[in-house]
Motif scaffolding. Sequence first.
Motif, PDB file in Angstrom:
ATOM      1  N   ALA A 128       1.024  -1.281  -0.125  1.00 27.62           N
ATOM      2  CA  ALA A 128      -0.213   0.001   0.026  1.00 27.62           C
ATOM      3  C   ALA A 128       0.710   1.383   0.075  1.00 27.62           C
ATOM      4  O   ALA A 128       0.550   2.347  -0.671  1.00 27.62           O
ATOM      5  CB  ALA A 128      -1.014   0.036   1.151  1.00 27.62           C
ATOM      6  N   GLU A 129       1.983   1.289   0.680  1.00 28.18           N
ATOM      7  CA  GLU A 129       3.055   2.415   0.770  1.00 28.18           C
ATOM      8  C   GLU A 129       3.510   2.602  -0.554  1.00 28.18           C
ATOM      9  O   GLU A 129       3.893   3.805  -0.961  1.00 28.18           O
ATOM     10  CB  GLU A 129       3.846   2.469   1.852  1.00 28.18           C
ATOM     11  CG  GLU A 129       3.502   2.118   3.376  1.00 28.18           C
ATOM     12  CD  GLU A 129       4.285   1.840   4.315  1.00 28.18           C
ATOM     13  OE1 GLU A 129       5.428   1.201   3.995  1.00 28.18           O
ATOM     14  OE2 GLU A 129       3.773   1.803   5.589  1.00 28.18           O
ATOM     15  N   ALA A 130       3.436   1.578  -1.401  1.00 27.55           N
ATOM     16  CA  ALA A 130       4.080   1.729  -2.738  1.00 27.55           C
ATOM     17  C   ALA A 130       3.058   2.097  -3.741  1.00 27.55           C
ATOM     18  O   ALA A 130       3.139   2.024  -5.025  1.00 27.55           O
ATOM     19  CB  ALA A 130       4.886   0.585  -3.010  1.00 27.55           C
ATOM     20  N   GLY A 131       1.777   2.582  -3.399  1.00 28.30           N
ATOM     21  CA  GLY A 131       0.643   2.746  -4.212  1.00 28.30           C
ATOM     22  C   GLY A 131       0.054   1.398  -4.767  1.00 28.30           C
ATOM     23  O   GLY A 131      -0.890   1.671  -5.942  1.00 28.30           O
ATOM     24  N   LEU A 132       0.221   0.348  -3.968  1.00 28.85           N
ATOM     25  CA  LEU A 132      -0.347  -1.095  -4.651  1.00 28.85           C
ATOM     26  C   LEU A 132      -1.349  -1.621  -3.555  1.00 28.85           C
ATOM     27  O   LEU A 132      -1.343  -1.313  -2.518  1.00 28.85           O
ATOM     28  CB  LEU A 132       0.741  -2.068  -4.894  1.00 28.85           C
ATOM     29  CG  LEU A 132       1.830  -1.517  -5.934  1.00 28.85           C
ATOM     30  CD1 LEU A 132       3.091  -2.334  -5.858  1.00 28.85           C
ATOM     31  CD2 LEU A 132       1.293  -1.213  -7.307  1.00 28.85           C
ATOM     32  N   ILE A 133      -2.236  -2.593  -4.129  1.00 30.18           N
ATOM     33  CA  ILE A 133      -3.038  -3.249  -3.249  1.00 30.18           C
ATOM     34  C   ILE A 133      -2.114  -4.572  -2.738  1.00 30.18           C
ATOM     35  O   ILE A 133      -1.561  -5.243  -3.601  1.00 30.18           O
ATOM     36  CB  ILE A 133      -4.229  -3.788  -3.911  1.00 30.18           C
ATOM     37  CG1 ILE A 133      -5.036  -2.674  -4.399  1.00 30.18           C
ATOM     38  CG2 ILE A 133      -5.144  -4.843  -3.433  1.00 30.18           C
ATOM     39  CD1 ILE A 133      -6.092  -2.934  -5.508  1.00 30.18           C
ATOM     40  N   GLY A 134      -2.441  -5.027  -1.507  1.00 33.11           N
ATOM     41  CA  GLY A 134      -1.630  -6.069  -0.872  1.00 33.11           C
ATOM     42  C   GLY A 134      -2.270  -7.043  -0.358  1.00 33.11           C
ATOM     43  O   GLY A 134      -3.351  -6.516   0.456  1.00 33.11           O
ATOM     44  N   ILE A 135      -2.067  -8.274  -0.491  1.00 35.07           N
ATOM     45  CA  ILE A 135      -2.954  -9.448   0.034  1.00 35.07           C
ATOM     46  C   ILE A 135      -1.861 -10.294   0.765  1.00 35.07           C
ATOM     47  O   ILE A 135      -0.871 -10.846  -0.055  1.00 35.07           O
ATOM     48  CB  ILE A 135      -3.705 -10.261  -1.005  1.00 35.07           C
ATOM     49  CG1 ILE A 135      -4.723  -9.339  -1.509  1.00 35.07           C
ATOM     50  CG2 ILE A 135      -4.284 -11.594  -0.333  1.00 35.07           C
ATOM     51  CD1 ILE A 135      -5.803  -9.740  -2.613  1.00 35.07           C
ATOM     52  N   SER A 136      -2.149 -10.705   2.017  1.00 39.06           N
ATOM     53  CA  SER A 136      -1.147 -11.578   2.471  1.00 39.06           C
ATOM     54  C   SER A 136      -1.929 -12.578   3.402  1.00 39.06           C
ATOM     55  O   SER A 136      -2.787 -12.141   4.099  1.00 39.06           O
ATOM     56  CB  SER A 136      -0.144 -10.595   3.760  1.00 39.06           C
ATOM     57  OG  SER A 136       0.294  -9.889   3.001  1.00 39.06           O
ATOM     58  N   THR A 137      -1.459 -13.821   3.584  1.00 37.65           N
ATOM     59  CA  THR A 137      -2.224 -15.047   4.336  1.00 37.65           C
ATOM     60  C   THR A 137      -1.186 -15.867   4.737  1.00 37.65           C
ATOM     61  O   THR A 137      -0.166 -16.178   4.070  1.00 37.65           O
ATOM     62  CB  THR A 137      -3.252 -15.807   3.372  1.00 37.65           C
ATOM     63  OG1 THR A 137      -2.628 -16.426   2.529  1.00 37.65           O
ATOM     64  CG2 THR A 137      -3.893 -14.829   2.652  1.00 37.65           C
ATOM     65  N   THR A 138      -1.590 -16.523   5.728  1.00 35.91           N
ATOM     66  CA  THR A 138      -0.657 -17.749   6.324  1.00 35.91           C
ATOM     67  C   THR A 138      -1.656 -18.739   7.022  1.00 35.91           C
ATOM     68  O   THR A 138      -2.809 -18.410   7.556  1.00 35.91           O
ATOM     69  CB  THR A 138       0.379 -17.202   7.241  1.00 35.91           C
ATOM     70  OG1 THR A 138       1.383 -18.377   7.862  1.00 35.91           O
ATOM     71  CG2 THR A 138      -0.389 -16.610   8.828  1.00 35.91           C
ATOM     72  N   ASN A 139      -1.145 -19.928   6.978  1.00 35.08           N
ATOM     73  CA  ASN A 139      -1.737 -20.820   7.737  1.00 35.08           C
ATOM     74  C   ASN A 139      -0.993 -21.108   9.169  1.00 35.08           C
ATOM     75  O   ASN A 139       0.007 -20.369   9.364  1.00 35.08           O
ATOM     76  CB  ASN A 139      -1.861 -22.511   7.215  1.00 35.08           C
ATOM     77  CG  ASN A 139      -0.697 -23.185   6.803  1.00 35.08           C
ATOM     78  OD1 ASN A 139       0.233 -22.498   6.925  1.00 35.08           O
ATOM     79  ND2 ASN A 139      -0.829 -24.167   6.406  1.00 35.08           N
ATOM     80  N   THR A 140      -1.392 -21.643  10.106  1.00 32.31           N
ATOM     81  CA  THR A 140      -0.937 -21.721  11.610  1.00 32.31           C
ATOM     82  C   THR A 140      -0.942 -23.133  12.131  1.00 32.31           C
ATOM     83  O   THR A 140      -1.262 -23.979  11.284  1.00 32.31           O
ATOM     84  CB  THR A 140      -1.540 -20.951  12.394  1.00 32.31           C
ATOM     85  OG1 THR A 140      -2.845 -21.354  12.850  1.00 32.31           O
ATOM     86  CG2 THR A 140      -1.519 -19.400  11.771  1.00 32.31           C
ATOM     87  N   ARG A 141      -0.624 -23.361  13.390  1.00 31.03           N
ATOM     88  CA  ARG A 141      -0.906 -24.553  14.339  1.00 31.03           C
ATOM     89  C   ARG A 141      -2.261 -24.789  14.207  1.00 31.03           C
ATOM     90  O   ARG A 141      -3.099 -23.748  14.168  1.00 31.03           O
ATOM     91  CB  ARG A 141      -0.260 -24.532  15.469  1.00 31.03           C
ATOM     92  CG  ARG A 141       1.340 -24.567  15.375  1.00 31.03           C
ATOM     93  CD  ARG A 141       1.749 -24.775  16.805  1.00 31.03           C
ATOM     94  NE  ARG A 141       3.350 -24.493  17.011  1.00 31.03           N
ATOM     95  CZ  ARG A 141       4.226 -25.661  16.791  1.00 31.03           C
ATOM     96  NH1 ARG A 141       3.549 -26.865  16.816  1.00 31.03           N
ATOM     97  NH2 ARG A 141       5.655 -25.497  17.000  1.00 31.03           N
ATOM     98  N   PRO A 142      -2.726 -26.118  14.223  1.00 33.83           N
ATOM     99  CA  PRO A 142      -4.351 -26.390  14.664  1.00 33.83           C
ATOM    100  C   PRO A 142      -4.897 -25.655  15.525  1.00 33.83           C
ATOM    101  O   PRO A 142      -4.419 -25.943  16.863  1.00 33.83           O
ATOM    102  CB  PRO A 142      -4.468 -27.772  14.501  1.00 33.83           C
ATOM    103  CG  PRO A 142      -3.189 -28.199  14.976  1.00 33.83           C
ATOM    104  CD  PRO A 142      -2.060 -27.389  14.367  1.00 33.83           C
TER     105      PRO A 142
END
Length: 362
Positions: A128-142
């Motif tokens: 976003a700071e670069a003028g772009l749309i950003g999407i981030s995801t992660t999985n985790t422990r159960p």
Amino acid sequence: MRITATAETEFLEEVFQKAGFSATDGTLLADTLVDADLRGISSHGIQRLDWYIRMVKDGTIKPQNEVKTLKETDTSLLLDANGNMGQIASALAIKSLIKKAKTTNIAMAVIRNSNHFGTAGYYSRLAAEAGLIGISTTNTRPLVVPTNAIEAFLGSNAFAFTFPADPHPFVFDGATSSVSSGKIMVLAKNQKPILGEWAIDRERNIIHDSKKAAEILSEVAFTEHQSGGGVLTLGGNREENSNYKGFGNSLVVELLTGILAQGSISADTNTGKHDFSQFFMVINPAFFGDLATLKANAEKMFERIRNLDHIPGTHIMIPGDREYRNYDHNSKHGVVIDPKTIQEITAIAEKFAIKLPQEIKE
């Protein structure tokens, strides 16, 4: 007790270097934790340090390992975090995608063999700071119990989405479950009850005792055999409240991370190989129209929402508003560290023969 961001950063950098990380990696790790604390996301701040150091000690995190690039095109990237911290591979990925998307308008990355990566918003915000749309995801422990189940299977599976806007970007950053486990851990550390309907026992009864909930989460996250219970999906305990939608959101993240990375799904990260996976996407909104106009239109929409009629004594905030307010306040006054975390970092300081920040000594 409050500590300045500068003092916290210097302390963390020294700890990470003593733990075996390079100076560059240690600086990044420190920045992600301090950034979370400044934004009031204490569940992902310095209170995570003790957990990180324990995982280094038991070999779950391998500080000396370097990230490997497995595949790369103009619009895509596949990385192997090689058992090191998730922040290291994730920062490399998002910075690469930002460069790619400025040319190709869209780019995505998948990371395998990773670990905890801090807050998802940290990376999306860079876009976003670069003028772009950003999407981030992660999985985790159960940690998360699917609709109508009695045992945990899914991860809290964070999802962050950012859109460039003024005076600050739109930042949605949150678990796809009712809450992240870190928030329950913070309450348990401070002997405070869970006010919301966040966690359940084996009979799917709501738990408000944070210590009991933390014990259940520790069992389901770190042992192969569990007696049941865990964190609820978004929508709460009852199918009538559409908790299957939160269940679906968590599954989407599982598909984009563990499945796409050909790594472990959350349910299997506590049964031998510990490997989280991450997914990132960056989109250039300027492809669709003038960026300044798009940002102005987004801000007009946010302002209309903020000024809607609302319950007296309350105010309406857009995702990101609270965190940026916290950031400004905590930058001036320091970040809060709870007594239990102070005990933990004091022990870490003694272990590595590091001086504690002056504020903590006092």
